[in-house]
Design a protein around this motif. Structure first.
Motif, PDB file in Angstrom:
ATOM      1  N   VAL A 134      -0.985   2.958 -49.826  1.00 46.65           N
ATOM      2  CA  VAL A 134      -1.535   2.403 -48.585  1.00 46.65           C
ATOM      3  C   VAL A 134      -2.412   1.191 -48.864  1.00 46.65           C
ATOM      4  O   VAL A 134      -2.462   0.254 -48.041  1.00 46.65           O
ATOM      5  CB  VAL A 134      -2.311   3.475 -47.779  1.00 46.65           C
ATOM      6  CG1 VAL A 134      -1.372   4.550 -47.275  1.00 46.65           C
ATOM      7  CG2 VAL A 134      -3.457   4.066 -48.577  1.00 46.65           C
ATOM      8  N   GLN A 135      -3.103   1.156 -49.997  1.00 42.45           N
ATOM      9  CA  GLN A 135      -3.907  -0.019 -50.319  1.00 42.45           C
ATOM     10  C   GLN A 135      -3.022  -1.237 -50.546  1.00 42.45           C
ATOM     11  O   GLN A 135      -3.328  -2.345 -50.069  1.00 42.45           O
ATOM     12  CB  GLN A 135      -4.772   0.261 -51.550  1.00 42.45           C
ATOM     13  CG  GLN A 135      -5.944   1.193 -51.278  1.00 42.45           C
ATOM     14  CD  GLN A 135      -6.771   1.483 -52.507  1.00 42.45           C
ATOM     15  OE1 GLN A 135      -6.337   1.253 -53.645  1.00 42.45           O
ATOM     16  NE2 GLN A 135      -7.973   2.003 -52.309  1.00 42.45           N
ATOM     17  N   THR A 136      -1.926  -1.055 -51.263  1.00 46.94           N
ATOM     18  CA  THR A 136      -0.993  -2.163 -51.476  1.00 46.94           C
ATOM     19  C   THR A 136      -0.373  -2.601 -50.155  1.00 46.94           C
ATOM     20  O   THR A 136      -0.193  -3.797 -49.903  1.00 46.94           O
ATOM     21  CB  THR A 136       0.106  -1.752 -52.472  1.00 46.94           C
ATOM     22  OG1 THR A 136      -0.485  -1.464 -53.741  1.00 46.94           O
ATOM     23  CG2 THR A 136       1.143  -2.860 -52.636  1.00 46.94           C
ATOM     24  N   ALA A 137      -0.048  -1.638 -49.303  1.00 47.23           N
ATOM     25  CA  ALA A 137       0.527  -1.980 -48.005  1.00 47.23           C
ATOM     26  C   ALA A 137      -0.447  -2.819 -47.191  1.00 47.23           C
ATOM     27  O   ALA A 137      -0.052  -3.819 -46.564  1.00 47.23           O
ATOM     28  CB  ALA A 137       0.888  -0.709 -47.247  1.00 47.23           C
ATOM     29  N   GLN A 138      -1.717  -2.444 -47.176  1.00 45.94           N
ATOM     30  CA  GLN A 138      -2.708  -3.225 -46.454  1.00 45.94           C
ATOM     31  C   GLN A 138      -2.795  -4.636 -47.024  1.00 45.94           C
ATOM     32  O   GLN A 138      -2.882  -5.625 -46.285  1.00 45.94           O
ATOM     33  CB  GLN A 138      -4.078  -2.543 -46.535  1.00 45.94           C
ATOM     34  CG  GLN A 138      -4.201  -1.254 -45.748  1.00 45.94           C
ATOM     35  CD  GLN A 138      -4.382  -1.494 -44.248  1.00 45.94           C
ATOM     36  OE1 GLN A 138      -4.239  -2.605 -43.753  1.00 45.94           O
ATOM     37  NE2 GLN A 138      -4.677  -0.440 -43.514  1.00 45.94           N
ATOM     38  N   HIS A 139      -2.775  -4.741 -48.335  1.00 42.75           N
ATOM     39  CA  HIS A 139      -2.869  -6.057 -48.985  1.00 42.75           C
ATOM     40  C   HIS A 139      -1.670  -6.932 -48.625  1.00 42.75           C
ATOM     41  O   HIS A 139      -1.834  -8.106 -48.271  1.00 42.75           O
ATOM     42  CB  HIS A 139      -2.955  -5.854 -50.499  1.00 42.75           C
ATOM     43  CG  HIS A 139      -2.922  -7.123 -51.282  1.00 42.75           C
ATOM     44  ND1 HIS A 139      -3.894  -8.106 -51.158  1.00 42.75           N
ATOM     45  CD2 HIS A 139      -2.028  -7.602 -52.199  1.00 42.75           C
ATOM     46  CE1 HIS A 139      -3.603  -9.120 -51.958  1.00 42.75           C
ATOM     47  NE2 HIS A 139      -2.478  -8.833 -52.603  1.00 42.75           N
ATOM     48  N   LEU A 140      -0.478  -6.375 -48.690  1.00 47.71           N
ATOM     49  CA  LEU A 140       0.726  -7.173 -48.442  1.00 47.71           C
ATOM     50  C   LEU A 140       0.928  -7.472 -46.961  1.00 47.71           C
ATOM     51  O   LEU A 140       1.636  -8.422 -46.611  1.00 47.71           O
ATOM     52  CB  LEU A 140       1.960  -6.462 -49.018  1.00 47.71           C
ATOM     53  CG  LEU A 140       1.953  -6.282 -50.544  1.00 47.71           C
ATOM     54  CD1 LEU A 140       3.241  -5.612 -51.009  1.00 47.71           C
ATOM     55  CD2 LEU A 140       1.769  -7.619 -51.254  1.00 47.71           C
ATOM     56  N   HIS A 141       0.343  -6.667 -46.102  1.00 50.76           N
ATOM     57  CA  HIS A 141       0.403  -6.967 -44.668  1.00 50.76           C
ATOM     58  C   HIS A 141      -0.634  -8.007 -44.255  1.00 50.76           C
ATOM     59  O   HIS A 141      -0.575  -8.528 -43.130  1.00 50.76           O
ATOM     60  CB  HIS A 141       0.167  -5.691 -43.842  1.00 50.76           C
ATOM     61  CG  HIS A 141       1.396  -4.870 -43.608  1.00 50.76           C
ATOM     62  ND1 HIS A 141       1.893  -3.989 -44.528  1.00 50.76           N
ATOM     63  CD2 HIS A 141       2.233  -4.800 -42.530  1.00 50.76           C
ATOM     64  CE1 HIS A 141       2.975  -3.391 -44.038  1.00 50.76           C
ATOM     65  NE2 HIS A 141       3.202  -3.866 -42.833  1.00 50.76           N
ATOM     66  N   GLY A 142      -1.598  -8.285 -45.104  1.00 51.50           N
ATOM     67  CA  GLY A 142      -2.664  -9.194 -44.722  1.00 51.50           C
ATOM     68  C   GLY A 142      -3.497  -8.594 -43.606  1.00 51.50           C
ATOM     69  O   GLY A 142      -3.654  -7.378 -43.492  1.00 51.50           O
ATOM     70  N   GLY A 143      -4.060  -9.440 -42.754  1.00 52.21           N
ATOM     71  CA  GLY A 143      -4.882  -8.968 -41.654  1.00 52.21           C
ATOM     72  C   GLY A 143      -4.121  -8.130 -40.655  1.00 52.21           C
ATOM     73  O   GLY A 143      -4.702  -7.313 -39.931  1.00 52.21           O
ATOM     74  N   PHE A 144      -2.798  -8.292 -40.621  1.00 56.54           N
ATOM     75  CA  PHE A 144      -1.983  -7.533 -39.680  1.00 56.54           C
ATOM     76  C   PHE A 144      -2.098  -6.036 -39.925  1.00 56.54           C
ATOM     77  O   PHE A 144      -1.970  -5.228 -38.999  1.00 56.54           O
ATOM     78  CB  PHE A 144      -0.525  -7.994 -39.809  1.00 56.54           C
ATOM     79  CG  PHE A 144       0.345  -7.598 -38.652  1.00 56.54           C
ATOM     80  CD1 PHE A 144      -0.031  -7.895 -37.350  1.00 56.54           C
ATOM     81  CD2 PHE A 144       1.540  -6.930 -38.854  1.00 56.54           C
ATOM     82  CE1 PHE A 144       0.764  -7.538 -36.276  1.00 56.54           C
ATOM     83  CE2 PHE A 144       2.345  -6.564 -37.788  1.00 56.54           C
ATOM     84  CZ  PHE A 144       1.947  -6.876 -36.492  1.00 56.54           C
ATOM     85  N   GLY A 145      -2.352  -5.636 -41.166  1.00 55.21           N
ATOM     86  CA  GLY A 145      -2.439  -4.214 -41.491  1.00 55.21           C
ATOM     87  C   GLY A 145      -3.622  -3.520 -40.862  1.00 55.21           C
ATOM     88  O   GLY A 145      -3.612  -2.301 -40.688  1.00 55.21           O
ATOM     89  N   ALA A 146      -4.660  -4.293 -40.513  1.00 53.10           N
ATOM     90  CA  ALA A 146      -5.839  -3.705 -39.889  1.00 53.10           C
ATOM     91  C   ALA A 146      -5.800  -3.789 -38.375  1.00 53.10           C
ATOM     92  O   ALA A 146      -6.740  -3.329 -37.708  1.00 53.10           O
ATOM     93  CB  ALA A 146      -7.094  -4.403 -40.406  1.00 53.10           C
TER      94      ALA A 146
END
Length: 377
Positions: A325-337
């Motif tokens: 999930v940390q990598t997913a947040q990183h690769l999604h950029g701000g969109f992940g939040a």
């Protein structure tokens, strides 16, 4: 190792996929925005669909209306449930059913298992201990008084406690033995105080003050508590695997469509390497999960007790799902939040699963103790 599943196990997984295909992870308020719990109850409509598909009766013997399948089949279903963040007490109720099926007295099995199979009786499990950082069986004291047990103590962070009909919880006797008690939620002497989990779901601190439970509603077999704990921990690993697989699929889809400098970001080496590392995490989580599920199902001999394989699986599940999930947040950029996008929900659930039934460090310590007690070679 042969991880080929039986036809019955595969059928259970396919049935689960069909039921969960209509579940929307965003069906309740976001845990990031809700001031309290995201909902007052679990998804009762989904619970009924699971019952109608015979998925609640999987671990229950045919004489009590079930399919008589094992923990491996349960893990296959849990894996699918986590992909859509299914808000149901499937793990807790099924683990309790497996334990009652194996260790409960005939009268207790006849009373509760048919009702669990039809979804009419919801059972949860209290395994957090008093603080969440101590052996759960030490949080409640049990003493015999005539033919009844008297229970005193506190269990914290009990999932779905306010919505369950009964709570299966461990306690310790004056002699130091662990017993399991099936306590009705509304029983005299039982008090529930609201708690909120990281994922936004309602948990409860369950306090027991001189709660009287008949011997027929308790399990005194010395191995029952360890068995319940192993099933719950292994099931948590299955939830972490399903969640991680869904998050990696979301990340793959997003990075394949998101472009920078005229190219999809998935084609950039740094992105591809990170995604590949997370794929390796998931494969390790999967291998250790099925090893643990096979050990607790078959009681096959090994260099360590089954608890050793369970500890290894939980170490990988806790560390792996966090990295995914940390990598997913990183690769999604701000969109992940973005709270309009479901990834932040998966992140919250992943943190809950990472710490449930002990983080990786706790299981590393348990594994070390097992290795010291059972030297290899």
């Amino acid at each position: 190792m042969d991880f080929t599943f039986t036809e019955e196990q595969q059928a259970a997984a396919e049935a689960a996929k069909a039921v969960f295909s209509g579940v929307v992870p965003d069906s309740v308020p976001s845990p990031a925005l809700a001031p309290g719990a995201v909902a007052d109850d679990f998804d009762r409509a989904l619970w009924r669909k699971l019952a109608d598909a015979d998925l609640l009766s999987l671990p229950i013997a045919p004489e009590h209306g079930g399919a008589g399948l094992d923990a491996i089949a349960l893990c296959l279903v849990l894996r699918e449930s986590a992909k859509v963040l299914a808000r149901v007490p499937l793990l807790e109720c099924s683990a309790a059913a497996l334990t009652l099926q194996r260790y409960g007295a005939d009268g207790l099995r006849a009373e509760v298992l048919p009702r669990i199979a039809t979804g009419d009786l919801v059972v949860t499990a209290a395994v957090g201990g008093r603080t969440g950082h101590e052996p759960a069986e030490l949080a409640v004291q049990a003493r015999l008084e005539g033919a009844d047990w008297i229970l005193d103590g506190t269990q914290t962070a009990v999932p779905w406690a306010q919505m369950a009909d009964r709570i299966l919880l461990p306690a310790h006797t004056p002699e130091g033995h662990a017993v399991l008690a099936l306590v009705p939620r509304t029983h005299p002497g039982v008090t529930l105080d609201d708690q909120i989990s990281t994922s936004g779901e309602r948990h409860a601190e369950v306090r027991l003050n001189s709660v009287r439970i008949s011997s027929q509603e308790t399990i005194s077999d010395a191995t029952a508590w360890a068995s319940l704990r192993n099933v719950l921990t292994t099931g948590t690993c299955a939830l972490a695997l399903g969640l991680g697989e869904r998050v990696l699929a979301m990340t793959s889809d997003y990075t394949s469509k998101r472009e920078q400098f005229g190219f999809p970001v998935a084609t950039f080496q740094a992105v591809a390497v990170q995604a590949a590392d997370r794929f390796i995490d998931l494969r390790a989580m999967e291998a250790t999960l099925w090893q643990a599920a096979w050990r607790i199902t078959t009681d096959a001999a090994g260099p360590l007790p089954p608890a050793g394989d369970v500890a290894v699986a939980k170490i990988w599940a806790s560390e792996g799902v966090r990295r995914v999930v940390q990598t997913a947040q990183h690769l999604h950029g701000g969109f992940g939040a973005d709270t309009d996008y479901p990834l932040h929900r998966y992140h919250a659930w992943a943190k809950q699963l990472e710490l449930s039934l002990g983080p990786a460090a706790a299981h590393e310590e348990a594994l070390g103790d097992l290795l010291a007690a059972h030297p290899l070679g």
